[in-house]
Design an enzyme around this catalytic site. Structure first.
Site, PDB file in Angstrom:
ATOM      1  N   CYS A   1       8.475  64.598  53.308  1.00  0.00           N
ATOM      2  CA  CYS A   1       8.232  63.430  52.454  1.00  0.00           C
ATOM      3  C   CYS A   1       7.211  62.502  53.095  1.00  0.00           C
ATOM      4  O   CYS A   1       6.299  62.005  52.424  1.00  0.00           O
ATOM      5  CB  CYS A   1       9.525  62.664  52.195  1.00  0.00           C
ATOM      6  SG  CYS A   1      10.790  63.602  51.322  1.00  0.00           S
TER       7      CYS A   1
ATOM      8  N   CYS B   1      13.401  62.645  55.667  1.00  0.00           N
ATOM      9  CA  CYS B   1      12.674  63.839  55.219  1.00  0.00           C
ATOM     10  C   CYS B   1      11.261  63.855  55.789  1.00  0.00           C
ATOM     11  O   CYS B   1      10.400  63.081  55.365  1.00  0.00           O
ATOM     12  CB  CYS B   1      12.654  63.851  53.689  1.00  0.00           C
ATOM     13  SG  CYS B   1      11.558  65.062  52.952  1.00  0.00           S
TER      14      CYS B   1
END
Length: 110
Positions: free
Chosen positions: A36, A33
């Site tokens: 993230c 991600c």
């Protein structure tokens, strides 16, 4: 994903932490991600300004999919703010500094 200072926890550990802390922030992330990896260092800096008043942990969704399902996590990163064991706020995405500040301040207001 960049290294962070957040302990990675599982479902059983999360339940124990919820019982032990008045206010807890849990961020659901994944290695793949990109948002993230942007959020975690930003979040670490924001928490430093909180002077340790808020515990924060991360959950790797690929390692704990049952926990992600339990809390309805569909996008990442997802931040869950718990106050007195109850879910008080949910935010999704790579929040900017001001959004993080508002979320963390909301924890102090409760």
């Amino acid at each position: 994903m960049a290294e962070t200072t957040f302990e990675t926890i599982s479902g059983d550990t999360l339940e124990a932490r919820l019982a032990d802390h008045d206010t807890l922030l849990v961020v659901f992330v994944a290695d793949w991600c990109e948002p993230c990896s942007i959020l975690l260092p930003r979040l670490a800096r924001a928490l430093e300004r909180q002077s340790g008043r808020l515990e924060a942990y991360q959950v790797e969704v690929d390692e704990a999919p049952e926990l992600a399902r339990k809390y309805g996590v569909r996008g990442m990163p997802t931040l869950l703010l718990f106050v007195d064991g109850d879910l008080a706020a949910t935010r999704v995405g790579a929040l900017d500094d001001e959004q993080l500040k508002q979320l963390l301040e909301s924890a102090r207001e409760r």
